[in-house]
Design a protein around this motif. Sequence first.
Motif, PDB file in Angstrom:
ATOM      1  N   GLY A 135       0.893  -1.339  -0.032  1.00 52.16           N
ATOM      2  CA  GLY A 135      -0.095   0.091   0.281  1.00 52.16           C
ATOM      3  C   GLY A 135       0.808   1.490   0.115  1.00 52.16           C
TER       4      GLY A 135
ATOM      5  N   CYS B 147       2.218 -11.050   0.093  1.00 54.35           N
ATOM      6  CA  CYS B 147       0.572 -10.615   1.333  1.00 54.35           C
ATOM      7  C   CYS B 147       1.358  -9.800   2.443  1.00 54.35           C
TER       8      CYS B 147
ATOM      9  N   GLU C 126      -6.763  -7.404   8.972  1.00 49.65           N
ATOM     10  CA  GLU C 126      -6.416  -6.353   7.425  1.00 49.65           C
ATOM     11  C   GLU C 126      -5.570  -7.354   6.785  1.00 49.65           C
TER      12      GLU C 126
ATOM     13  N   ARG D  23      -3.730  -7.235   2.869  1.00 47.14           N
ATOM     14  CA  ARG D  23      -3.704  -7.326   1.146  1.00 47.14           C
ATOM     15  C   ARG D  23      -2.341  -8.134   1.017  1.00 47.14           C
TER      16      ARG D  23
ATOM     17  N   LEU E 167      -4.021  -5.760  -7.341  1.00 52.06           N
ATOM     18  CA  LEU E 167      -4.421  -7.019  -5.553  1.00 52.06           C
ATOM     19  C   LEU E 167      -5.377  -7.784  -6.177  1.00 52.06           C
TER      20      LEU E 167
END
Length: 264
Positions: free
Chosen positions: A116, A179, A190, A192, A204
């Motif tokens: 991110g 990941c 959370e 990702r 993503l």
Amino acid sequence: METLREHGDDAKVLAGGQSLLPALNMRLLRPGVLVDLNFTTGLDEVTEENGSLRIGALVRQAAAQRSALVRTSCPLLAESLPLVGHVVTRNRGTVCGSITHADSAAELPLALVALGGEVVTSRRTIPAAEFFVTHFTTTLDPDELVIATGWPRIQAGQGGAFEEFAVRHGDFALASAACVLHVEEGQVTEARLAVGSVTDRPELVDAGQLVGHAVDVEAARSIAATVAASIDPPPNLHGSPNYRRRLTEVLVERVVSRAWAAAS
């Protein structure tokens, strides 16, 4: 900046040159003007700003790999850097150059998307997930210059992992995955998850099924199968679409399990 504005698409920026020079040698690019950044001051540092690492446009990949700040604050980036090309190319190639080149099989764009992170240009900041458009194409304007990239620092309860498969070390990956999980009280809060090489940009994928649960072998295999079913990788000389889909499934299972272990 005036040169970029004046010449537009006919101008190319040179920092490390490890992507640009091969393209010039193969006549894939024939720019009228080269803008050399190497005499620009203030772009060769790794610093901490507002919970992120800021890596300037002239920071070499090898320098980032050696950086204690990168190893302690952004282990996912540290894990991906040794997989980028070879020692010789990492000595000259820059972190930002690899990001800007936007090769869908490259490691650093995938790591930035998974974390991110963001791309800092001469006039704006672009989230990594919005920066890459397709193969070798970004949302940069012709007169816009990348001056840094921002990499979020690892937080307490967070863990990440990066995996790729290539025929030989330094070759283009046939499949790759990264990941990042945040874990509190034994559950993922959370997640990702991103894949590369098998899509036209680092992408993503939906990791929502991990949230609210602990990650065991069954959970890792389940999301890996879901991701594999959602992609349609093109064939290449080294693997069919089904082969590359299966590679992705294996790599996703590994990174999810490793990220869970690191966060826990």
